[in-house]
Write a protein that holds these residues in place. Structure first.
Motif, mmCIF file in Angstrom:
data_model
loop_
_atom_site.group_PDB
_atom_site.id
_atom_site.type_symbol
_atom_site.label_atom_id
_atom_site.label_comp_id
_atom_site.label_asym_id
_atom_site.label_seq_id
_atom_site.Cartn_x
_atom_site.Cartn_y
_atom_site.Cartn_z
ATOM 1 N N ARG A 38 -4.063 2.339 5.276
ATOM 2 C CA ARG A 38 -4.752 2.393 3.988
ATOM 3 C C ARG A 38 -4.093 1.389 3.046
ATOM 4 N N VAL A 39 -4.908 0.641 2.331
ATOM 5 C CA VAL A 39 -4.394 -0.311 1.341
ATOM 6 C C VAL A 39 -4.261 0.434 0.020
ATOM 7 N N ASP A 40 -3.039 0.860 -0.294
ATOM 8 C CA ASP A 40 -2.828 1.592 -1.536
ATOM 9 C C ASP A 40 -2.222 0.676 -2.594
ATOM 10 N N GLY A 41 -2.140 1.190 -3.815
ATOM 11 C CA GLY A 41 -1.656 0.374 -4.915
ATOM 12 C C GLY A 41 -0.222 -0.068 -4.776
ATOM 13 N N GLY A 42 0.568 0.696 -4.020
ATOM 14 C CA GLY A 42 1.971 0.338 -3.838
ATOM 15 C C GLY A 42 2.196 -0.693 -2.758
ATOM 16 N N SER A 43 1.127 -1.100 -2.062
ATOM 17 C CA SER A 43 1.290 -2.083 -0.987
ATOM 18 C C SER A 43 0.949 -3.482 -1.498
ATOM 19 N N ARG B 130 15.252 -7.050 -14.061
ATOM 20 C CA ARG B 130 14.147 -7.002 -15.022
ATOM 21 C C ARG B 130 13.723 -5.570 -15.306
ATOM 22 N N LYS B 131 13.392 -5.304 -16.567
ATOM 23 C CA LYS B 131 12.876 -4.006 -16.970
ATOM 24 C C LYS B 131 11.382 -3.979 -16.691
ATOM 25 N N VAL B 132 10.914 -2.948 -15.993
ATOM 26 C CA VAL B 132 9.531 -2.913 -15.526
ATOM 27 C C VAL B 132 8.922 -1.540 -15.773
ATOM 28 N N ALA B 133 7.666 -1.541 -16.224
ATOM 29 C CA ALA B 133 6.859 -0.323 -16.313
ATOM 30 C C ALA B 133 5.541 -0.612 -15.621
ATOM 31 N N GLY B 134 4.937 0.386 -15.013
ATOM 32 C CA GLY B 134 3.666 0.108 -14.341
ATOM 33 C C GLY B 134 3.078 1.330 -13.685
ATOM 34 N N LYS B 135 1.887 1.150 -13.121
ATOM 35 C CA LYS B 135 1.190 2.254 -12.469
ATOM 36 C C LYS B 135 0.346 1.725 -11.322
ATOM 37 N N THR B 136 0.371 2.458 -10.213
ATOM 38 C CA THR B 136 -0.471 2.138 -9.064
ATOM 39 C C THR B 136 -1.785 2.905 -9.161
ATOM 40 N N GLY B 137 -2.732 2.523 -8.327
ATOM 41 C CA GLY B 137 -4.005 3.228 -8.279
ATOM 42 C C GLY B 137 -4.757 2.887 -7.012
ATOM 43 N N THR B 138 -5.361 3.894 -6.388
ATOM 44 C CA THR B 138 -6.193 3.669 -5.216
ATOM 45 C C THR B 138 -7.381 4.602 -5.304
ATOM 46 N N SER B 139 -8.586 4.063 -5.266
ATOM 47 C CA SER B 139 -9.772 4.888 -5.476
ATOM 48 C C SER B 139 -10.185 5.602 -4.202
ATOM 49 N N ASP B 140 -11.113 6.526 -4.384
ATOM 50 C CA ASP B 140 -11.615 7.321 -3.272
ATOM 51 C C ASP B 140 -12.193 6.417 -2.188
ATOM 52 N N HIS B 141 -11.953 6.793 -0.930
ATOM 53 C CA HIS B 141 -12.397 6.041 0.240
ATOM 54 C C HIS B 141 -11.764 4.648 0.308
ATOM 55 N N ASN B 142 -10.693 4.438 -0.467
ATOM 56 C CA ASN B 142 -9.935 3.183 -0.410
ATOM 57 C C ASN B 142 -10.813 1.960 -0.693
ATOM 58 N N ARG B 143 -11.741 2.131 -1.646
ATOM 59 C CA ARG B 143 -12.595 0.998 -2.024
ATOM 60 C C ARG B 143 -11.871 0.042 -2.966
#
Length: 746
Positions: A629-634, A574-587
């Motif tokens: 840390r729970v980041d966007g890539g997890s 599958r062709k995929v585009a996307g972006k992760t994100g994790t805010s300050d203090h991992n909120r």
């Protein structure tokens, strides 16, 4: 001239001529009194011919039916949530709150407000909207005997019936009827249901303070409901509450000293609607809100029933989304473990071609967590905002500080905490990268892949923050929170998964605006009701939108989501585009991504668990699921992949009108290293070349699997200072005044 002639001449001179002959004061006065007599006669006739009808109560009320997109019934609502109570069961002080709120002259008037009714009739005739000035008796008559229609005929009937009801019934009977038939929000009709809905007590146990809030609610139940009200709505609710109590002092129903000791009684969290549990509760509330907004209906008008609402929700995709959250997140959390109890999940899946919301995950279940995590806007989207900055740069043909056009292969300085420069001057903003890593010269493509804060902060200055915010609004973000501060380049505004799904769907739809809709069709008693189109006009150029999509494929193939998405065994080409994100203090942690046929935004939010000291507060998710840390890539990216790779097309391809992005060979960088704040001299915002710099491949262990939470200013409500002074006047510590977290993972 003889005497007779002179006499006739005088008579002719005294006689009115022309128009005066028809409009003498005597005739005007006579016409006025004639009109008064005519009106009085007409009213007497109306009074004689209009009888007090049988009360309609629930007899005229109907259910509202909710269906999935395939036509199967999801829920049926409309059984009136009401329990009639005798006025003697309502404390006297609580009774008085309703009189103080709505009609201070209630115990003395004859049941009508002639001036208010006349104003209501005039507004109805002239089309100025639903305005009245009704007494409690008139409102009771409207609720119990008539309908909610805003017509002159209904107003006249209301007037006559109110006069007759006031003569036939006692004031206590009328007041009891009024508080038992009124709508208070949260599906509650009548004071007993309202007492349970807002304070979890019977009406007999209500305090005067609580009664004043319920009385205030009647003016705007949805706007003043504490659980869903905006800050403005809460302020208005408190103002109305104070107004009620101050009127009670004026009426000598409570003393001034007692009034001063009263504090606002914050309502309890709402209970789930009967029969609507789990995810269906979230779907119901979202669909209800959308229909009411689309059709400009009040709560009472909508809950009067008769509507059939078909949702866009695809049952197969809905089940798969729920399954993915359970397998990829819930199964890894342990109830009772503090960090795990803090995690809330929300997700929205949208078709970029139609704008249909095909699946929605609102949380653990509406009976467990009332607030819909898919539509809440109180958490930062973090680095999922970075593509908006790139879109603004491409749409506005922006250039770097040295005049180079911004493209995927344009080189920027990726040094952590590098001061942002605009028009040759430092602007007082120097964000760190994730874990303070410095990257040196990198292309925009690599900066997107690695979510390098310092690059996008500078890009925001190069484009101009006004232009960035304008593009964000065009793509579908709420412009009320889009202030042109440099900290906003780090995604410090509030946003929901629903909102971000709309933004990325617009990019996936080649720049043609997509406004996600959960409602597919609405009919009332068999008649179709028109709805707005989910697909709007071209808001940014196709080339700009397609170029962003192309760049975002690099995040999957060479960036922060490659482990969870690129290497997922279910991807199947599958062709995929996307972006992760994790805010300050991992909120918060995000992954918003798309295939050519499906856009899905997944957000995880740190929220203090119910029953704890941090209840409903934004808290860190660090340690949840056993992760540091729970980041966007997890978890977010895993949920996204577990859902998308089971429901999207394996053959669909991006049809992109672009000459940049993933087509550019991914840029390698020197090994990322921790950094200290840069010296006072300003590094160049970019290297004026489009040739990728020499590189040393980064080892997997050094490649950040998270993007940096931004050390945003501690007060993001005000713009960072830009003194306009020479660059040498920048503080020695470029992060002075900022919150020292680890940076935004993106």
């Amino acid at each position: 001239m003889g005497r007779a002639d002179a006499r006739n001449a005088r008579k002719r001179a005294a006689r009115p001529s022309g128009i005066r002959r028809f409009f003498g004061w005597k005739k005007l006065l006579g016409a006025f009194f004639g009109l008064i007599l005519l009106i009085m006669g007409a009213f007497v006739v109306l009074y004689m011919v209009i009888d007090v009808p049988e009360g309609n109560e629930d007899a005229r009320r109907q259910s509202n039916v909710y269906k999935y997109s395939d036509g199967t019934t999801m829920a049926r609502t409309g059984e009136v949530n009401r329990e009639i109570v005798d006025l003697s069961e309502v404390p006297k002080g609580v009774q008085h709150t309703f009189v103080a709120a709505e009609n201070k002259s209630f115990y003395k008037d004859k049941g009508v407000d002639l001036k208010g009714t006349a104003r209501g009739v005039l507004n109805t005739v002239t089309g100025k909207g639903k305005q009245g000035g009704s007494t409690i008796t008139q409102q009771y008559v409207k609720n119990y005997y008539l309908t909610q229609d805003q017509t002159v005929t209904r107003k006249l009937k209301e007037l006559v019936i109110s006069l007759k009801v006031d003569r036939k019934k006692s004031k206590d009977e009328i007041l009891a009827g009024y508080i038992n038939t009124s709508f208070y929000g949260r599906g509650a009709w009548g004071i007993q249901a309202a007492a349970q809905a807002y304070y979890h007590v019977d009406a007999s146990k209500l305090t005067v303070e609580q009664g004043a809030y319920l009385a205030a609610l009647l003016q705007a139940p949805n706007q003043y409901d504490w659980a869903i009200a905006s800050d403005t709505g809460k302020d208005l609710a408190k103002q109305r509450w104070n107004y009620v109590l101050d009127n009670m002092v004026d009426m000598h129903w409570i003393g001034a000293s007692e009034r001063r000791g009263m504090t606002f009684p914050v309502p309890k969290e709402p209970k789930a609607a009967a029969g609507l549990q789990g995810q269906e509760g979230y779907l119901y509330t979202a669909a209800r809100a959308e229909v009411m907004k689309e059709l400009d209906l009040t709560d009472a008008e909508f809950d009067a029933g008769g509507y059939t609402i078909t949702l866009n929700i695809d049952r197969k995709k809905q089940k798969q989304l729920e399954k993915s959250v359970e397998q990829q997140l819930t199964d890894h959390l342990k109830a009772g473990r503090k960090a795990d109890d803090r995690v809330q999940a929300g997700a929205v899946s949208v078709s970029p071609k139609t704008g249909k919301i095909l699946a929605m995950y609102g949380g653990a279940g509406i009976e467990k967590h009332w607030r819909n995590n898919a539509t809440r806007t109180d958490y930062q989207p973090a680095s999922t905002f970075k593509p908006v900055i790139l879109a603004a740069a491409l749409e506005n043909n922006a250039k770097t500080q040295t005049g180079q056009s911004i493209r995927a292969d344009t080189i920027y300085d990726g040094t952590s905490r590098r001061p942002v420069v605009a028009d040759g001057k430092k602007v007082g903003f120097a964000p760190p990268n994730e874990d303070r890593r410095s990257y040196g010269p990198v292309s925009v493509q690599t900066a997107t892949n690695k979510s390098i804060n310092s690059v996008f902060a500078q890009m925001g200055a190069d484009v101009g923050m006004e232009q960035v915010m304008e593009t964000a609004a065009k793509l579908g973000m709420d412009d009320a929170d889009l202030k042109p501060y440099y900290a906003q380049t780090l995604g410090t505004m509030g946003a929901s998964p629903l909102e971000m799904a709309g933004v990325y769907a617009t990019l996936d739809n080649h720049g043609k605006q997509v406004t996600p809709q959960i409602v597919k069709a609405v009919s009332k008693q068999g008649d179709s009701v028109p709805l707005d189109d989910a697909i709007g006009e071209q808001v940014i150029g196709r080339a700009a939108a397609d170029s962003v999509t192309s760049v975002l494929t690099g995040v999957v193939d060479d960036g922060t989501a490659k482990v969870s998405v690129r290497d997922n065994p279910s991807r199947d080409g599958r062709k995929v585009a996307g972006k992760t994100g994790t805010s300050d203090h991992n909120r918060s942690a995000w992954f918003t991504g798309y295939t050519p046929d499906l856009v899905t935004s997944v957000g995880l939010f740190g929220e203090g668990a119910q029953g704890t000291a941090e209840q409903n507060q934004q808290v860190s998710m660090e340690g949840a699921g056993g992760l540091p840390r729970v980041d966007g890539g997890s978890f977010p990216a895993r949920i996204w992949a577990g859902y998308t790779f089971n429901v999207s097309s394996t053959t669909a391809k991006f049809d992109l009108d672009t000459d940049m992005g993933a087509a550019v060979q991914p840029t390698r960088t020197a090994p990322a290293t921790p950094t200290t704040p840069p010296p006072s001299s300003t590094p160049p915002s970019h290297t004026p070349t489009t040739t990728p710099p020499p590189s040393t491949p980064t080892s997997p262990s050094e490649t950040p699997t998270t993007e940096p939470p931004t050390d945003e200013p501690s007060d993001t409500s005000a713009p960072p200072t830009d003194s306009g002074s020479p660059t040498g006047d920048f503080p020695e510590n470029p992060m002075e005044g900022l919150d020292h977290g680890r940076g935004d993972e993106g």
